[in-house]
Write a protein that holds these residues in place. Sequence first.
Motif, PDB file in Angstrom:
ATOM      1  N   HIS A  37     -53.236  53.949 -19.437  1.00  0.00           N
ATOM      2  CA  HIS A  37     -53.941  54.482 -20.600  1.00  0.00           C
ATOM      3  C   HIS A  37     -52.960  55.194 -21.519  1.00  0.00           C
ATOM      4  O   HIS A  37     -52.080  55.932 -21.057  1.00  0.00           O
ATOM      5  CB  HIS A  37     -55.023  55.481 -20.165  1.00  0.00           C
ATOM      6  N   GLU A  38     -53.128  55.003 -22.820  1.00  0.00           N
ATOM      7  CA  GLU A  38     -52.311  55.724 -23.786  1.00  0.00           C
ATOM      8  C   GLU A  38     -53.121  55.997 -25.052  1.00  0.00           C
ATOM      9  O   GLU A  38     -54.125  55.341 -25.330  1.00  0.00           O
ATOM     10  CB  GLU A  38     -51.051  54.942 -24.130  1.00  0.00           C
ATOM     11  N   ILE A  39     -52.670  56.989 -25.790  1.00  0.00           N
ATOM     12  CA  ILE A  39     -53.336  57.404 -27.024  1.00  0.00           C
ATOM     13  C   ILE A  39     -52.527  56.929 -28.222  1.00  0.00           C
ATOM     14  O   ILE A  39     -51.298  57.037 -28.246  1.00  0.00           O
ATOM     15  CB  ILE A  39     -53.486  58.939 -27.072  1.00  0.00           C
ATOM     16  N   ARG A  40     -53.232  56.431 -29.220  1.00  0.00           N
ATOM     17  CA  ARG A  40     -52.581  56.082 -30.487  1.00  0.00           C
ATOM     18  C   ARG A  40     -53.365  56.730 -31.619  1.00  0.00           C
ATOM     19  O   ARG A  40     -54.590  56.559 -31.711  1.00  0.00           O
ATOM     20  CB  ARG A  40     -52.528  54.577 -30.680  1.00  0.00           C
ATOM     21  N   VAL A  41     -52.668  57.459 -32.473  1.00  0.00           N
ATOM     22  CA  VAL A  41     -53.318  58.159 -33.577  1.00  0.00           C
ATOM     23  C   VAL A  41     -53.381  57.234 -34.786  1.00  0.00           C
ATOM     24  O   VAL A  41     -52.366  56.646 -35.196  1.00  0.00           O
ATOM     25  CB  VAL A  41     -52.569  59.448 -33.927  1.00  0.00           C
ATOM     26  N   ILE A  42     -54.585  57.110 -35.335  1.00  0.00           N
ATOM     27  CA  ILE A  42     -54.826  56.303 -36.523  1.00  0.00           C
ATOM     28  C   ILE A  42     -55.237  57.249 -37.653  1.00  0.00           C
ATOM     29  O   ILE A  42     -56.143  58.070 -37.466  1.00  0.00           O
ATOM     30  CB  ILE A  42     -55.946  55.273 -36.283  1.00  0.00           C
ATOM     31  N   PRO A  43     -54.617  57.176 -38.825  1.00  0.00           N
ATOM     32  CA  PRO A  43     -55.027  58.058 -39.927  1.00  0.00           C
ATOM     33  C   PRO A  43     -56.516  57.890 -40.246  1.00  0.00           C
ATOM     34  O   PRO A  43     -57.038  56.769 -40.244  1.00  0.00           O
ATOM     35  CB  PRO A  43     -54.153  57.609 -41.101  1.00  0.00           C
ATOM     36  N   LYS A  44     -57.178  58.988 -40.479  1.00  0.00           N
ATOM     37  CA  LYS A  44     -58.612  58.959 -40.750  1.00  0.00           C
ATOM     38  C   LYS A  44     -58.905  58.102 -41.984  1.00  0.00           C
ATOM     39  O   LYS A  44     -58.245  58.200 -43.016  1.00  0.00           O
ATOM     40  CB  LYS A  44     -59.137  60.381 -40.966  1.00  0.00           C
ATOM     41  N   ASN A  45     -59.903  57.226 -41.850  1.00  0.00           N
ATOM     42  CA  ASN A  45     -60.411  56.384 -42.944  1.00  0.00           C
ATOM     43  C   ASN A  45     -59.405  55.360 -43.461  1.00  0.00           C
ATOM     44  O   ASN A  45     -59.569  54.829 -44.553  1.00  0.00           O
ATOM     45  CB  ASN A  45     -60.904  57.240 -44.119  1.00  0.00           C
ATOM     46  N   THR A  46     -58.361  55.071 -42.689  1.00  0.00           N
ATOM     47  CA  THR A  46     -57.399  54.082 -43.150  1.00  0.00           C
ATOM     48  C   THR A  46     -57.972  52.671 -43.058  1.00  0.00           C
ATOM     49  O   THR A  46     -58.733  52.352 -42.140  1.00  0.00           O
ATOM     50  CB  THR A  46     -56.092  54.160 -42.338  1.00  0.00           C
ATOM     51  N   ALA A  47     -57.601  51.835 -44.022  1.00  0.00           N
ATOM     52  CA  ALA A  47     -57.967  50.417 -43.957  1.00  0.00           C
ATOM     53  C   ALA A  47     -56.833  49.591 -43.382  1.00  0.00           C
ATOM     54  O   ALA A  47     -57.012  48.416 -43.050  1.00  0.00           O
ATOM     55  CB  ALA A  47     -58.328  49.905 -45.359  1.00  0.00           C
ATOM     56  N   ASP A  48     -55.657  50.209 -43.268  1.00  0.00           N
ATOM     57  CA  ASP A  48     -54.461  49.514 -42.812  1.00  0.00           C
ATOM     58  C   ASP A  48     -54.274  49.733 -41.314  1.00  0.00           C
ATOM     59  O   ASP A  48     -53.366  50.441 -40.868  1.00  0.00           O
ATOM     60  CB  ASP A  48     -53.242  50.018 -43.583  1.00  0.00           C
ATOM     61  N   VAL A  49     -55.140  49.116 -40.519  1.00  0.00           N
ATOM     62  CA  VAL A  49     -55.053  49.232 -39.067  1.00  0.00           C
ATOM     63  C   VAL A  49     -54.033  48.221 -38.552  1.00  0.00           C
ATOM     64  O   VAL A  49     -54.126  47.034 -38.854  1.00  0.00           O
ATOM     65  CB  VAL A  49     -56.427  48.984 -38.412  1.00  0.00           C
ATOM     66  N   PRO A  50     -53.048  48.646 -37.784  1.00  0.00           N
ATOM     67  CA  PRO A  50     -52.019  47.717 -37.309  1.00  0.00           C
ATOM     68  C   PRO A  50     -52.533  46.844 -36.167  1.00  0.00           C
ATOM     69  O   PRO A  50     -53.558  47.140 -35.546  1.00  0.00           O
ATOM     70  CB  PRO A  50     -50.919  48.661 -36.812  1.00  0.00           C
ATOM     71  N   VAL A  51     -51.815  45.790 -35.876  1.00  0.00           N
ATOM     72  CA  VAL A  51     -52.072  44.998 -34.678  1.00  0.00           C
ATOM     73  C   VAL A  51     -51.615  45.827 -33.477  1.00  0.00           C
ATOM     74  O   VAL A  51     -50.507  46.357 -33.467  1.00  0.00           O
ATOM     75  CB  VAL A  51     -51.331  43.656 -34.725  1.00  0.00           C
ATOM     76  N   ILE A  52     -52.468  45.956 -32.487  1.00  0.00           N
ATOM     77  CA  ILE A  52     -52.193  46.803 -31.331  1.00  0.00           C
ATOM     78  C   ILE A  52     -52.031  45.930 -30.098  1.00  0.00           C
ATOM     79  O   ILE A  52     -52.912  45.112 -29.785  1.00  0.00           O
ATOM     80  CB  ILE A  52     -53.337  47.813 -31.125  1.00  0.00           C
ATOM     81  N   GLU A  53     -50.923  46.083 -29.431  1.00  0.00           N
ATOM     82  CA  GLU A  53     -50.681  45.338 -28.200  1.00  0.00           C
ATOM     83  C   GLU A  53     -51.426  46.027 -27.062  1.00  0.00           C
ATOM     84  O   GLU A  53     -51.040  47.108 -26.605  1.00  0.00           O
ATOM     85  CB  GLU A  53     -49.178  45.285 -27.902  1.00  0.00           C
TER      86      GLU A  53
END
Length: 336
Positions: A37-53
Motif C-alpha cells: 500500500h502507498e499514498i499518492r497526493v493528487i492536487p484538489k480538483n485537478t483535471a490532469d490526473v496522471p497514469v498510475i502504475e
Amino acid sequence: MSKPRIVHLLDDTTTGGVTRVVTHICNSQRLANQAHHEIRVIPKNTADVPVIEADLIVSHLTISWRGLAGLIALRAKHPNISLIHVEHSYTQSFTALNVAKRERFFSLLRTAYSLFDTVVGVSRAQYSWLVTRDLVAAERSCVIRSAVDLSAFAALEAPTGPCRVFGAIGRLEPQKGFDTLIMAFSQCQEPDARLRIFGRGGQHEELERMAQIDPRITLEGHAPDPVRAMSEVQAVLLPSRWEAYGLVAQEALAARRRTLVAPVDGLCDQLEDGAHRVARNTVADWTRAIDASLTADLSKIPDSQARLSERVAGVFERNWEGLIARSLVKELPVAA
C-alpha cells in the motif's frame, strides 16, 4: 511473486481523519501481507490526473463539480484496473444543512460514483443514506467503518470518581457544533464541572468570545498528542451537526471515557460500542445530557467498550482484506 500494488489517492494531507485512516491502512502489517500500500497526493480538483502504475486504485478524494473531470480522466486512463472510492465526506445531515440544490448535488454524486467499481461507506448510517437515495447501487457498495490505531487510547487509565471534566476534541469549525456545546455547558449548575475544548480552526475567535461567559470553559488549542488530551478528561462530547463516522468517539470509547454523541449520521454507529445518544442536537438536550453525566458511575464500563480497541482493528483489517481480494479479481462486494 511480487505483491499487488495498491495506490491510495489523497487530495488533503492535513492531520485529519481521512489522512489518519489511510495511514492506518498503509501501516497495517496484516494488510501488508496481502499487498503493498502507498499514498499518492493528487492536487484538489485537478483535471490532469496522471497514469498510475497500480493493480488497484483507491480514491479518498473529495467529490466536487470542479473535480469531476479529474475523476473521469482517472477512469479513462485506467480502464482495466478496479477503482474504489471511499466516501469520507457526504452524509444525510451534511446535505440537509449545506446543499440548496439537492437534485443537482445528487446528480454529481451519482455521476462520480458510476466511475468506480465499488463505493465504500464509512459508517452504516452513511451507507444506508447512499443506497436509499439511489446514489449508488447496493451491489456496487459496501460498509467498512473507519478505524485508526486505538491501542494507545486503550492503554489509558480509566477515569474514576464523579464525572466533572468534560472534553471536546476536533476542528473549531461549525460542523463540530462546539458553539452549541458552550451554550449548553454554561447552563450547567455544577460549580466544579469543567469543559476543555481541544482544537484549532476558523471558529476559534468566535468560540473564545462565547467561552468568556463561563470561566469553567477553556479553549486548549491544538492537541498534537490526542492521547494526552484524552487522558485529561473524563467524558467526551460530540455535538457535530454532521459526521460521516466520528473517529474521536471511537478513541474516547477505547479510552473508556463516557462518550455522548449527537443523533446524526455516523455518530449513530457509535451507540452499539457504548456511546450515549443525546436525544436532539439542541442546547437544552445537551444541557440535560451533561447534567445526567454528573451523576454517572464512571466505573461501570460496558464489556464491549473495554474490548473495543482489539475488535475494531480486527474487523477493519478483515473487511479491507476481503474488499481488496474481490477487487483484484474484479468481483463486486456484498453490502454489509
